[in-house]
Design a protein around this motif. Structure first.
Motif, PDB file in Angstrom:
ATOM      1  N   ASP A 322       0.830  -1.210   0.000  1.00 31.31           N
ATOM      2  CA  ASP A 322       0.000   0.000   0.000  1.00 31.31           C
ATOM      3  C   ASP A 322       0.862   1.257   0.000  1.00 31.31           C
ATOM      4  OD1 ASP A 322      -2.272  -1.529  -0.008  1.00 31.31           O
ATOM      5  OD2 ASP A 322      -2.643  -1.363   2.153  1.00 31.31           O
ATOM      6  N   LEU A 323       2.050   1.143   0.553  1.00 34.40           N
ATOM      7  CA  LEU A 323       2.994   2.272   0.546  1.00 34.40           C
ATOM      8  C   LEU A 323       3.864   2.280  -0.714  1.00 34.40           C
ATOM      9  CD1 LEU A 323       4.194   2.129   4.284  1.00 34.40           C
ATOM     10  CD2 LEU A 323       2.491   3.657   3.276  1.00 34.40           C
ATOM     11  N   GLN A 324       3.493   1.434  -1.697  1.00 32.12           N
ATOM     12  CA  GLN A 324       4.245   1.313  -2.950  1.00 32.12           C
ATOM     13  C   GLN A 324       5.682   0.823  -2.711  1.00 32.12           C
ATOM     14  OE1 GLN A 324       2.757   1.878  -6.183  1.00 32.12           O
ATOM     15  NE2 GLN A 324       1.065   1.674  -4.726  1.00 32.12           N
ATOM     16  N   LEU A 325       5.812  -0.046  -1.728  1.00 29.64           N
ATOM     17  CA  LEU A 325       7.118  -0.556  -1.323  1.00 29.64           C
ATOM     18  C   LEU A 325       7.140  -2.074  -1.487  1.00 29.64           C
ATOM     19  CD1 LEU A 325       9.806   0.491  -0.029  1.00 29.64           C
ATOM     20  CD2 LEU A 325       8.830  -0.122   2.189  1.00 29.64           C
ATOM     21  N   ILE A 326       8.209  -2.599  -2.112  1.00 30.38           N
ATOM     22  CA  ILE A 326       8.393  -4.037  -2.311  1.00 30.38           C
ATOM     23  C   ILE A 326       9.539  -4.493  -1.407  1.00 30.38           C
ATOM     24  CG2 ILE A 326       8.749  -5.854  -4.031  1.00 30.38           C
ATOM     25  CD1 ILE A 326       8.156  -3.600  -6.153  1.00 30.38           C
ATOM     26  N   HIS A 327       9.295  -5.512  -0.596  1.00 32.70           N
ATOM     27  CA  HIS A 327      10.335  -5.955   0.335  1.00 32.70           C
ATOM     28  C   HIS A 327      11.491  -6.608  -0.406  1.00 32.70           C
ATOM     29  CE1 HIS A 327      12.352  -8.248   3.498  1.00 32.70           C
ATOM     30  NE2 HIS A 327      11.757  -7.452   4.376  1.00 32.70           N
ATOM     31  N   THR A 328      11.232  -7.502  -1.327  1.00 31.66           N
ATOM     32  CA  THR A 328      12.178  -8.189  -2.226  1.00 31.66           C
ATOM     33  C   THR A 328      13.055  -9.239  -1.544  1.00 31.66           C
ATOM     34  OG1 THR A 328      14.111  -6.719  -2.082  1.00 31.66           O
ATOM     35  CG2 THR A 328      12.337  -6.062  -3.608  1.00 31.66           C
ATOM     36  N   ASP A 329      12.998  -9.382  -0.226  1.00 33.07           N
ATOM     37  CA  ASP A 329      13.854 -10.383   0.419  1.00 33.07           C
ATOM     38  C   ASP A 329      13.116 -11.085   1.558  1.00 33.07           C
ATOM     39  OD1 ASP A 329      16.126 -11.898   0.733  1.00 33.07           O
ATOM     40  OD2 ASP A 329      17.170 -10.436   1.974  1.00 33.07           O
ATOM     41  N   LEU A 330      11.922 -11.567   1.262  1.00 33.29           N
ATOM     42  CA  LEU A 330      11.138 -12.283   2.259  1.00 33.29           C
ATOM     43  C   LEU A 330      11.676 -13.709   2.401  1.00 33.29           C
ATOM     44  CD1 LEU A 330       7.557 -11.115   1.215  1.00 33.29           C
ATOM     45  CD2 LEU A 330       8.905 -10.311   3.159  1.00 33.29           C
ATOM     46  N   LYS A 331      11.964 -14.115   3.612  1.00 37.31           N
ATOM     47  CA  LYS A 331      12.466 -15.455   3.917  1.00 37.31           C
ATOM     48  C   LYS A 331      12.375 -15.667   5.432  1.00 37.31           C
ATOM     49  CE  LYS A 331      17.228 -13.703   3.887  1.00 37.31           C
ATOM     50  NZ  LYS A 331      18.576 -13.871   3.301  1.00 37.31           N
ATOM     51  N   PRO A 332      12.440 -16.923   5.918  1.00 39.62           N
ATOM     52  CA  PRO A 332      12.315 -17.175   7.360  1.00 39.62           C
ATOM     53  C   PRO A 332      13.357 -16.464   8.206  1.00 39.62           C
ATOM     54  CG  PRO A 332      11.994 -19.202   6.128  1.00 39.62           C
ATOM     55  CD  PRO A 332      12.424 -18.166   5.138  1.00 39.62           C
ATOM     56  N   GLU A 333      14.536 -16.197   7.631  1.00 40.85           N
ATOM     57  CA  GLU A 333      15.565 -15.477   8.389  1.00 40.85           C
ATOM     58  C   GLU A 333      15.160 -14.049   8.698  1.00 40.85           C
ATOM     59  OE1 GLU A 333      17.905 -18.503   5.868  1.00 40.85           O
ATOM     60  OE2 GLU A 333      16.024 -17.381   5.802  1.00 40.85           O
ATOM     61  N   ASN A 334      14.258 -13.473   7.917  1.00 37.78           N
ATOM     62  CA  ASN A 334      13.835 -12.088   8.113  1.00 37.78           C
ATOM     63  C   ASN A 334      12.478 -11.982   8.806  1.00 37.78           C
ATOM     64  OD1 ASN A 334      16.156 -11.062   6.961  1.00 37.78           O
ATOM     65  ND2 ASN A 334      15.277 -10.916   4.908  1.00 37.78           N
ATOM     66  N   ILE A 335      12.104 -13.048   9.474  1.00 38.44           N
ATOM     67  CA  ILE A 335      10.882 -13.045  10.287  1.00 38.44           C
ATOM     68  C   ILE A 335      11.284 -13.405  11.713  1.00 38.44           C
ATOM     69  CG2 ILE A 335       8.572 -13.991  10.578  1.00 38.44           C
ATOM     70  CD1 ILE A 335       8.720 -14.851   7.602  1.00 38.44           C
ATOM     71  N   LEU A 336      11.111 -12.480  12.641  1.00 36.88           N
ATOM     72  CA  LEU A 336      11.533 -12.703  14.019  1.00 36.88           C
ATOM     73  C   LEU A 336      10.327 -13.008  14.903  1.00 36.88           C
ATOM     74  CD1 LEU A 336      14.214  -9.944  14.736  1.00 36.88           C
ATOM     75  CD2 LEU A 336      14.514 -12.236  13.777  1.00 36.88           C
ATOM     76  N   LEU A 337      10.556 -13.905  15.824  1.00 36.22           N
ATOM     77  CA  LEU A 337       9.562 -14.181  16.855  1.00 36.22           C
ATOM     78  C   LEU A 337       9.707 -13.134  17.952  1.00 36.22           C
ATOM     79  CD1 LEU A 337      10.156 -18.028  17.112  1.00 36.22           C
ATOM     80  CD2 LEU A 337       8.113 -16.931  16.162  1.00 36.22           C
ATOM     81  N   VAL A 338       8.593 -12.587  18.406  1.00 40.40           N
ATOM     82  CA  VAL A 338       8.663 -11.639  19.518  1.00 40.40           C
ATOM     83  C   VAL A 338       9.139 -12.351  20.777  1.00 40.40           C
ATOM     84  CG1 VAL A 338       7.330 -10.074  20.985  1.00 40.40           C
ATOM     85  CG2 VAL A 338       6.893 -10.171  18.510  1.00 40.40           C
ATOM     86  N   ASN A 339       8.659 -13.560  20.967  1.00 39.92           N
ATOM     87  CA  ASN A 339       9.064 -14.369  22.115  1.00 39.92           C
ATOM     88  C   ASN A 339       9.260 -15.799  21.617  1.00 39.92           C
ATOM     89  OD1 ASN A 339       9.496 -15.632  24.532  1.00 39.92           O
ATOM     90  ND2 ASN A 339       7.618 -14.924  25.526  1.00 39.92           N
TER      91      ASN A 339
END
Length: 538
Positions: A322-339
């Motif tokens: 929606d902000l016209q922004l593409i992440h381009t590097d989605l992968k499990p390493e770039n997803i953090l668990l809060v806890n």
């Protein structure tokens, strides 16, 4: 001289001083206008000179040229030639069988002065020219071949130059060396993390959390509030520093548009520069999902937790789009668990043809996540690099060089959801053609329209009929085996119940070859999968 010369000498055996004509010199030159005039006779006289080599007295004929310089003073004589001091005018000529030498007046005067009065000729003293300056001898450098260096070019000579050196200067240099701060970087520009080191005049480092191409992430504490944070310390390399400015701009935009962090993106706390390293301070979170999978022996997540992960990820990426922004590097390493706290449960694992086996598996208490790493994020209106995304999560349009946009993030999300379900990456490859072949194994043949575009862009990957050229003759046996072992999507996600059927359909739409037919992230949020009830065993 501008007139012709007539040379005379006493013939051997003659006792008179009369001079007979000689043949002129054999050297030819152009005749001047006065050479045939009656006044072409040249005045000359005979002088004695000591031979510097043998020490003998020899006769020389001195030509009286017409320079404005006055002639040297010579003892008066009525004859143009006079007896030598030893009484033998032709002794040297007879002894050597050669003609007397020719000298100029200056040379003869210098020779007479060297005789110190041995003859009766009085000559003007001629100051000899100053001696030539001799080049100082320079110590020869060792031959380069002795040190194993290339001898293609001559080894340069080192100038012997005196450099001022005093004990005071040496001591001053030593004191400056000791006062210089030690380097805080390794040879690759990474910051050397040391426990209790203070950065930004505020944060005390505790430990290293991770390291990547961009730099390092460390855990730190703010002593004033005793609050722990994560600091991303960018490498001291210009291109990474420049990329960090883009990431900071994106992080500030995300925080501005979502101050309460409803869309689960990492929030920026502050930034500063520490010893040429850009530092990005964010909230301290748990481990990334990939590390959790690794610690859990790559066992899959429960289906109920996969559904929660999918809902949050689609919300985060839709917010970016929606902000016209593409992440381009989605992968499990770039997803953090809060806890990342989890409980351990024991289960019985069953496999076809094998006996049931007891295993232990970690189950998260909390599935709250944060999307991180916006260093490669790209605005749709800005420049798009040719290749983006990590290999295992790269969309086919990127591999085929067809350009990319928002749909490439959707494809990466489809790969991530399958990895949550199986525990391992969907496409484990490092070769483009093999990657495309695996995609066709999972999803079936490419649509004709998409394959035609791909063949026009990358003809080396296709053969006649716009079909993927696999396998090529040089493909290894292991590569053929890996492609054959890749399962069809409905074999990976078995549609055993309503939840799996909806999940399979969602993943299929996210992994569509053609980006124009691929489901958008915003539409995927409304998929029936998220309204399906999860069974108790999920």
């Amino acid at each position: 001289m501008n007139r012709g010369l007539n040379y005379r000498q006493s013939l051997p055996g003659s006792t008179t001083s009369s001079m007979t004509p000689m043949t002129p010199m054999t050297r030819k030159r152009k005749r001047g206008p006065l050479e045939n005039s009656p006044a072409s006779d040249v005045r000359f006289h005979e002088e004695a000179e000591v031979d510097g080599l043998t020490g003998n007295i020899k006769s020389v004929i001195v030509i009286d040229d017409d320079t404005p310089e006055p002639p040297p003073t010579v003892a008066s004589s009525s004859s143009s030639s006079r007896p030598l001091s030893n009484g033998n005018s032709n002794g040297h000529s007879k002894a050597n069988g050669s003609l007397p030498g020719l000298r100029t007046r200056a040379q003869v005067a210098a020779a007479h002065a060297a005789l110190n009065g041995n003859n009766s000729v009085t000559a003007t003293v001629v100051v000899p020219p100053p001696p030539k300056r001799r080049r100082r001898d320079v110590p020869q450098q060792p031959h380069p071949a002795a040190n194993g260096l290339s001898t293609r070019k001559p080894f340069p000579q080192i100038t012997s130059k005196a450099w001022p050196s005093t004990s005071t200067d040496v001591s001053a240099a030593s004191s400056q060396t000791t006062k210089a701060p030690p380097s805080c970087d390794d040879k690759e520009g990474h910051y050397i993390v040391t426990a209790d080191d203070v950065v930004g005049k505020r944060y005390r480092l505790i430990k290293l959390l991770g390291q990547g191409t961009f730099g390092k992430v460390v855990e730190a504490v703010d002593p004033s509030s005793n609050k722990r944070v994560a600091i991303k310390i960018i490498r001291a390399i210009p291109k990474y520093r420049e990329a960090s400015t883009i990431e900071i701009r994106v992080l500030r935009l995300l925080k501005e548009r979502d101050p309460h962090n409803i869309h689960k993106c990492i929030h920026l706390l502050e930034t500063f520069d520490h010893r040429n390293h850009v530092c990005i301070v964010t909230e301290l979170l748990g481990m990334c999902i990939y590390d959790f999978l690794k610690e859990n022996d790559f066992r899959p997540f429960p289906r109920a937790q996969i559904q929660q992960f999918a809902r949050q990820l689609l919300s985060s990426v839709a917010f970016l789009h929606d902000l016209q922004l593409i992440h381009t590097d989605l992968k499990p390493e770039n997803i953090l668990l809060v806890n990342s706290a989890a409980r351990v449960v024991n289960e019985m694992a069953t496999a076809p043809g094998r006996r049931p086996q007891a295993i232990s598996r970690k189950i998260l208490y909390d599935c709250d996540i944060r999307l991180i790493d916006f260093g490669s994020a790209t605005f749709e209106r800005e420049y798009h690099s040719t290749v983006v995304s990590t290999r295992h999560y790269r969309a086919p349009e990127i591999i085929l060089g067809l350009g990319w946009s928002f749909p490439c993030d959707a494809f990466s999300l489809g790969c991530i959801l399958v990895e949550f379900y199986t525990g391992i990456a969907l496409y484990q490859t490092h070769d483009n053609l093999e990657h495309l072949a695996m995609m066709e194994m999972v999803m079936g043949r490419m649509p004709e329209r998409f394959a035609r575009k791909g063949a026009a862009s990358k003809p080396e990957y296709f053969k006649e009929g716009n079909r993927l050229d696999w396998p090529k003759p040089k493909v290894t046996k292991q590569s053929r085996k890996d492609v054959r072992a890749t399962k069809v999507l409905h074999e990976i996600i078995r549609p055993q119940d309503t939840l799996n059927r909806h999940f399979l359909e969602l993943v299929r739409q996210l992994l569509d070859f053609d980006p124009s037919l691929r489901i958008t992230v915003r539409r995927a949020q409304d998929h029936p999968y998220f309204s399906a009830i999860t069974p108790n065993d999920a």
